[in-house]
Write an enzyme that holds these catalytic residues in place. Sequence first.
Site, mmCIF file in Angstrom:
data_model
loop_
_atom_site.group_PDB
_atom_site.id
_atom_site.type_symbol
_atom_site.label_atom_id
_atom_site.label_comp_id
_atom_site.label_asym_id
_atom_site.label_seq_id
_atom_site.Cartn_x
_atom_site.Cartn_y
_atom_site.Cartn_z
ATOM 1 N N THR A 28 0.845 -1.206 0.000
ATOM 2 C CA THR A 28 0.000 0.000 0.000
ATOM 3 C C THR A 28 0.875 1.249 0.000
ATOM 4 O OG1 THR A 28 -1.744 -1.185 1.184
ATOM 5 C CG2 THR A 28 -1.784 1.220 1.332
ATOM 6 N N SER A 30 1.972 5.073 -2.333
ATOM 7 C CA SER A 30 2.175 5.572 -3.703
ATOM 8 C C SER A 30 3.235 4.760 -4.453
ATOM 9 C CB SER A 30 2.572 7.049 -3.658
ATOM 10 O OG SER A 30 3.808 7.207 -2.972
ATOM 11 N N GLU A 107 -0.452 -5.227 5.927
ATOM 12 C CA GLU A 107 0.850 -5.266 5.242
ATOM 13 C C GLU A 107 1.803 -6.189 5.980
ATOM 14 O OE1 GLU A 107 1.840 -1.128 5.401
ATOM 15 O OE2 GLU A 107 1.355 -0.801 3.285
HETATM 16 O O1 DER Z 1 1.635 2.963 4.760
HETATM 17 C C1 DER Z 1 2.635 2.353 4.350
HETATM 18 O O2 DER Z 1 3.216 1.491 5.005
HETATM 19 C C2 DER Z 1 3.200 2.780 3.028
HETATM 20 O O3 DER Z 1 3.946 1.747 2.473
HETATM 21 C C3 DER Z 1 4.033 4.005 3.292
HETATM 22 O O4 DER Z 1 4.747 3.759 4.426
HETATM 23 C C4 DER Z 1 4.965 4.356 2.165
HETATM 24 O O5 DER Z 1 4.195 5.024 1.245
HETATM 25 P P1 DER Z 1 4.845 5.848 0.033
HETATM 26 O O6 DER Z 1 5.464 4.793 -0.860
HETATM 27 O O7 DER Z 1 3.664 6.530 -0.571
HETATM 28 O O8 DER Z 1 5.858 6.793 0.618
#
Ligand code: DER
Length: 230
Positions: A28, A30, A107
């Site tokens: 999860t 971006s 996750e």
């Molecule tokens: O919520 C999460 O664990 C996401 O992986 C976050 O930690 C990283 O999100 P990003 O790739 O949008 O920076």
Amino acid sequence: STQDNLKRAVARKAVELVKSGMIVGLGTGSTASMAIEELGKLISQNKVKDVVGVATSYQSRVLARQFGVKTVDLNDVNHIDVAFDGADEVDASMNLIKGGGAAHTMEKVVDSIAKQCVILIDQTKVVPELGLTFPVPVEVLQFALSPVLRALVGLGGVPEIRNALRKDGPVITDLGNMVVDVRFPEGIKNPAELENKINMIPGVIENGLFINIAHKVLVATKDGDETAIV
Ligand code: DER
């Protein structure tokens, strides 16, 4: 933006690890979302076949459908071959802080059983010690919020209930719980010990310290190539 291009570069590199028939953990955030998109491209180009994904949030399930990656329930499979996920901080031991997207509970389940857990980040996430730039997210049963807050203070934390940006009041996770972000001003000397202490507090569902879970970290560097902290 440049940062998006960097994220896409590591995402494209990461999905090269996917072989036909694999079961893929879909993280999860971006960066993980770009990996889902790049995986969808490989599938649509018939470069891989019979790949299924296991989502870690509503976001990753919806994106998988949008990009043509079939998803199955975690309870329909008996293993995860490779999981792609982002992170908020990564230290030299490949320990992570995750949970910026409030999805760390599912996750961690998927990432922890993956034969290969591949973390995709840009250089801004690399830290000498966990907790210096990002608080530890903790998913908490609403019923237990107050005693959990007191217990987190007892561990030397400075907890803050995560409020939503486009909704009045607190963030409510995909699982219906609240999120508390905990700063540790004294630093986190032993992240493994802290991960366990936080999870032992009755009413805590899961926290964002991911210790000994990542197998490979792909870091997008500003000059465009990726370095892997294997
Ligand atoms: O919520 C999460 O664990 C996401 O992986 C976050 O930690 C990283 O999100 P990003 O790739 O949008 O920076």
